[in-house]
Design a protein around this motif. Structure first.
Motif, PDB file in Angstrom:
ATOM      1  N   MET A 391     -71.563  12.290 110.306  1.00 26.92           N
ATOM      2  CA  MET A 391     -72.824  12.255 110.685  1.00 26.92           C
ATOM      3  C   MET A 391     -73.468  13.557 111.436  1.00 26.92           C
ATOM      4  N   SER A 396     -77.867  13.498 108.168  1.00 25.04           N
ATOM      5  CA  SER A 396     -77.947  12.665 109.359  1.00 25.04           C
ATOM      6  C   SER A 396     -77.866  13.342 110.811  1.00 25.04           C
ATOM      7  N   ALA A 399     -79.895  12.148 114.269  1.00 25.77           N
ATOM      8  CA  ALA A 399     -79.611  10.591 114.627  1.00 25.77           C
ATOM      9  C   ALA A 399     -79.306  10.570 116.038  1.00 25.77           C
ATOM     10  N   GLY A 405     -78.125   5.149 112.613  1.00 23.79           N
ATOM     11  CA  GLY A 405     -78.389   6.363 111.692  1.00 23.79           C
ATOM     12  C   GLY A 405     -77.688   6.099 110.540  1.00 23.79           C
ATOM     13  N   ALA A 409     -80.559   6.558 108.502  1.00 24.73           N
ATOM     14  CA  ALA A 409     -80.574   8.210 107.986  1.00 24.73           C
ATOM     15  C   ALA A 409     -79.213   8.524 107.354  1.00 24.73           C
ATOM     16  N   PRO A 410     -78.697   7.688 106.418  1.00 24.28           N
ATOM     17  CA  PRO A 410     -77.615   7.527 105.814  1.00 24.28           C
ATOM     18  C   PRO A 410     -77.156   9.039 105.201  1.00 24.28           C
ATOM     19  N   PRO A 411     -75.784   9.371 105.531  1.00 24.89           N
ATOM     20  CA  PRO A 411     -75.051  10.429 104.851  1.00 24.89           C
ATOM     21  C   PRO A 411     -75.242  10.266 103.413  1.00 24.89           C
TER      22      PRO A 411
END
Length: 453
Positions: A391, A396, A399, A405, A409-411
């Protein structure tokens, strides 16, 4: 036996009954199972005995993600001209002639390509629904391909028996005799199905859909599956045309048709279920019939928004599926979790679905749908399927709530993935099969398919 210690994680999201999220967390793996979960300080005594220590600073650690619906053979027919702006029935009619040219090598290459994509996105178990078998293709081709990637595989022996001449949708060249279908189901179950905890391969019985098989095959498939102790899978209520077909052909809604033929219960899961009404949701909740929710594909084909909020609230087992790459075009379960959340919110409001609920669908939910109580959470004694997500990378960073996240806000992909305690992805790359060889095989098949039609 080998002991692996994953430590110093920013958060371990165990997805257990308590919803445990452990800051500074650690997970110990041994003999294919989770040995311990806790803080890094609590598990420090194990460090001296560890054969490998995986540093997870800045990472979220979760169970491996679970994909409950896919057609892996379709990975070679993404963004196909003439199918990119079509609804379900028109889309199928455009693609059937291409799929009719597949060989066993094509199915093997497509399956490895699709499973590699899934593994790199943190998926440790994928189901697959192969329902056409041209030119010597068998379910064996997909099972052998999965072994080369290293993920768990729930292969389902699909089928089509009602062609165009009998009022069905598929061309007659792609349908099979029903006695041959049932015989081959028995063959692959006897050869490959493993009912034990920790199984790497399971097999299910999966007539394609009510519009491509007979009523008799649906009934006989259910009887066979229950005799063999395996699960049942099909498509149901995917779009408005699907419901209209059921009403016209069978005189009832899809849920009633399924119930009459023995297609409800905890050993059954249906793909899509976009058009279920309140009565059908209640039926699925009472019978514990599972649903594979495929939000990306539903959007792509304009099928509608599945009533996931209502299903979850009613107690229907719901997991996520990426669906075939010809109708989704990508295979990323975190992307599906995000899309599931967004669709419920755009329909029901900003508080309709939480990020942690979406992550639960991708882990615990999928395990429940596929009948795998040994998977889906990080808990001592359960199987060692673990995803490590960085992350602190570009996608990411920023986040504040890292677990939320992971969905919002995904990797770009998973950093490390362990299946049965064995590394399948390390530092964002495949361990068992080089991506260059997977891509080369896929390219050969794709070039041949394009050249022949």
């Amino acid at each position: 036996m080998a002991l692996t210690l994953i430590r110093n994680a920013a958060v371990v999201a165990a997805m257990d009954d308590a919803g445990s999220e452990i800051a500074g967390g650690a997970v110990a793996l041994r003999d294919g199972v989770v040995l311990a979960v806790g803080t890094t300080a609590e598990l420090t005594p194990l460090a001296g005995h560890a054969d490998e220590i995986v540093e997870a600073a800045g990472c979220v650690v979760t169970p491996g993600l679970i994909n409950t619906h896919h057609h892996l053979y379709q990975t070679l027919t993404r963004a196909l001209p003439g199918a990119t702006e079509a609804s379900l029935f028109g889309w199928l009619k455009r693609l059937y002639p291409v799929w009719a040219r597949y060989t066993p090598d094509d199915v093997f290459a497509a399956t490895q390509l699709g499973l590699a994509e899934l593994a790199l996105s943190g998926c440790s178990l994928s189901s697959d629904h192969l329902y056409l078998f041209p030119n010597g293709v068998t379910l064996d081709d997909t099972i052998h391909a999965a072994a080369g990637i290293g993920v768990r595989f729930h292969a389902t022996r699909g089928s089509m028996s009602v062609g165009e001449s009998a009022g069905g949708l598929p061309p007659d060249s792609l349908v099979e005799r029903e006695d041959a279908i049932l015989a081959d189901c028995i063959r692959v179950i006897d050869r490959f199905h493993d009912a034990a905890d920790g199984a790497m391969v399971r097999v299910g019985v999966a007539p394609c859909s009510p519009f491509s098989v007979s009523r008799e095959l649906m009934r006989d498939a259910a009887l066979l599956a229950r005799d063999k102790g395996v699960m049942l899978h099909t498509h149901l209520a995917e779009d408005a045309d699907d419901v209209a077909f059921s009403l016209e052909r069978f005189g009832c809604r899809p849920g009633q048709y399924a119930e009459e033929l023995g297609w409800t219960g905890p050993d059954v899961w249906h793909a899509h279920c976009v058009q279920l009404d309140h009565g059908e949701i209640d039926l699925f909740a009472r019978s514990k019939t599972g649903v594979a929710h495929c939000p990306g594909s539903n959007c792509r084909l304009g099928s509608g928004v599945a009533p996931v909020r209502a299903m979850v609230d009613a107690g229907v087992p719901v997991g996520l599926g990426v669906d075939g790459s010809a109708s989704n075009d990508t295979a990323n379960l975190l992307g599906e979790a995000r899309q599931a959340l967004l669709l419920q919110r755009v329909t029901h409001g900003a508080t309709a679905f939480a990020a942690r609920e979406a992550l639960r669908l991708a882990t615990r939910g999928g395990a429940a749908v596929l009948g795998r109580p040994d998977l889906g959470q990080l808990k001592p004694g359960l199987r060692a399927d673990v995803a490590v997500w960085d992350m602190a990378d570009i996608a990411s960073t920023g986040a504040w709530d890292l677990v939320a996240g992971l969905v919002l806000a995904p990797p770009v992909g998973v950093r490390d993935l362990f299946v049965e305690g064995r590394a399948v992805v390390r530092r964002g790359d495949l361990v068992q099969s080089p991506r260059a060889s997977i891509l080369a095989a896929a390219r050969r098949s794709l070039d041949r398919l394009i050249a022949t039609g």
